[in-house]
Design a protein around this motif. Structure first.
Motif, PDB file in Angstrom:
ATOM      1  N   MET A   1      -7.585  40.358  78.631  1.00  0.00           N
ATOM      2  CA  MET A   1      -8.635  39.401  78.410  1.00  0.00           C
ATOM      3  C   MET A   1      -7.995  38.020  78.284  1.00  0.00           C
ATOM      4  SD  MET A   1     -11.462  39.393  75.338  1.00  0.00           S
ATOM      5  CE  MET A   1     -12.406  40.722  76.034  1.00  0.00           C
ATOM      6  N   THR A   2      -8.580  37.049  78.939  1.00  0.00           N
ATOM      7  CA  THR A   2      -8.029  35.695  78.892  1.00  0.00           C
ATOM      8  C   THR A   2      -8.317  35.055  77.535  1.00  0.00           C
ATOM      9  OG1 THR A   2     -10.016  34.591  79.694  1.00  0.00           O
ATOM     10  CG2 THR A   2      -8.456  35.411  81.363  1.00  0.00           C
TER      11      THR A   2
ATOM     12  N   SER B   1      -9.656  32.204  76.973  1.00  0.00           N
ATOM     13  CA  SER B   1     -10.998  31.618  77.008  1.00  0.00           C
ATOM     14  C   SER B   1     -12.073  32.670  76.738  1.00  0.00           C
ATOM     15  CB  SER B   1     -11.236  30.951  78.357  1.00  0.00           C
ATOM     16  OG  SER B   1     -12.542  30.486  78.440  1.00  0.00           O
ATOM     17  N   SER B   2     -11.945  33.829  77.369  1.00  0.00           N
ATOM     18  CA  SER B   2     -12.951  34.869  77.158  1.00  0.00           C
ATOM     19  C   SER B   2     -12.850  35.449  75.748  1.00  0.00           C
ATOM     20  CB  SER B   2     -12.847  35.962  78.213  1.00  0.00           C
ATOM     21  OG  SER B   2     -11.605  36.602  78.162  1.00  0.00           O
ATOM     22  N   ARG B   3     -11.646  35.481  75.200  1.00  0.00           N
ATOM     23  CA  ARG B   3     -11.465  35.952  73.821  1.00  0.00           C
ATOM     24  C   ARG B   3     -12.133  34.973  72.846  1.00  0.00           C
ATOM     25  NH1 ARG B   3     -10.463  40.857  71.673  1.00  0.00           N
ATOM     26  NH2 ARG B   3      -9.310  40.703  69.757  1.00  0.00           N
TER      27      ARG B   3
ATOM     28  N   SER C   1     -14.644  33.017  73.538  1.00  0.00           N
ATOM     29  CA  SER C   1     -16.075  33.188  73.723  1.00  0.00           C
ATOM     30  C   SER C   1     -16.568  34.411  72.952  1.00  0.00           C
ATOM     31  CB  SER C   1     -16.385  33.339  75.209  1.00  0.00           C
ATOM     32  OG  SER C   1     -17.755  33.559  75.402  1.00  0.00           O
ATOM     33  N   LEU C   2     -15.790  35.481  73.003  1.00  0.00           N
ATOM     34  CA  LEU C   2     -16.130  36.694  72.266  1.00  0.00           C
ATOM     35  C   LEU C   2     -16.183  36.403  70.766  1.00  0.00           C
ATOM     36  CD1 LEU C   2     -16.757  39.714  72.347  1.00  0.00           C
ATOM     37  CD2 LEU C   2     -14.286  40.142  72.292  1.00  0.00           C
TER      38      LEU C   2
ATOM     39  N   LYS D   1     -17.030  44.364  69.662  1.00  0.00           N
ATOM     40  CA  LYS D   1     -17.681  44.435  70.972  1.00  0.00           C
ATOM     41  C   LYS D   1     -19.036  45.129  70.902  1.00  0.00           C
ATOM     42  CE  LYS D   1     -13.562  43.901  73.769  1.00  0.00           C
ATOM     43  NZ  LYS D   1     -12.568  44.548  74.636  1.00  0.00           N
TER      44      LYS D   1
END
Length: 114
Positions: A1-2, A4-6, A8-9, A69
């Motif tokens: 996971m990048t 940025s996506s982390r 966002s999460l 998640k």
């Protein structure tokens, strides 16, 4: 996971925690006026550190990646709070309320609850 996506999460995890806190508020009310600040840190791939703060008082707990998640999926679906994190959120809110209440009364807060 990048990265940025982390990040966002992490924001969605904060929303999911807020959703559970709102449910607790509906049932139990808070003994302070307002809503606690929710901070989510995701320094590792496996854990999310959650802090709930009100004024100078803070409580913390962790969610596993799987718990986070699942909570985010439920939050994004708009169907309420995730049951699997509710107890952790409720316990942290109760601890935060105890700290706020003790602070108002000038009672020292035991180190074990900090």
């Amino acid at each position: 996971m990048t990265r940025s996506s982390r990040n966002s999460l992490c924001r969605y995890v904060a929303g999911a925690v807020a959703e559970a806190a709102i449910e607790d508020l509906r049932v139990n009310l808070f003994n302070y006026s307002g809503f606690p600040q929710i901070t989510v840190s995701c320094h590792s791939e496996d854990l999310f550190d959650i802090a709930l703060s009100w004024e100078t008082h803070q409580t913390q707990f962790q969610l596993t990646d799987a718990q986070a998640k699942a909570a985010v999926r439920k939050f994004k679906s708009g169907t309420g709070y995730e049951r699997s994190i509710f107890d952790k959120v409720q316990e942290a809110l109760a601890a935060l309320e105890a700290k706020v209440s003790a602070g108002r009364r000038g009672v020292p807060i035991p180190a074990s609850t900090l």
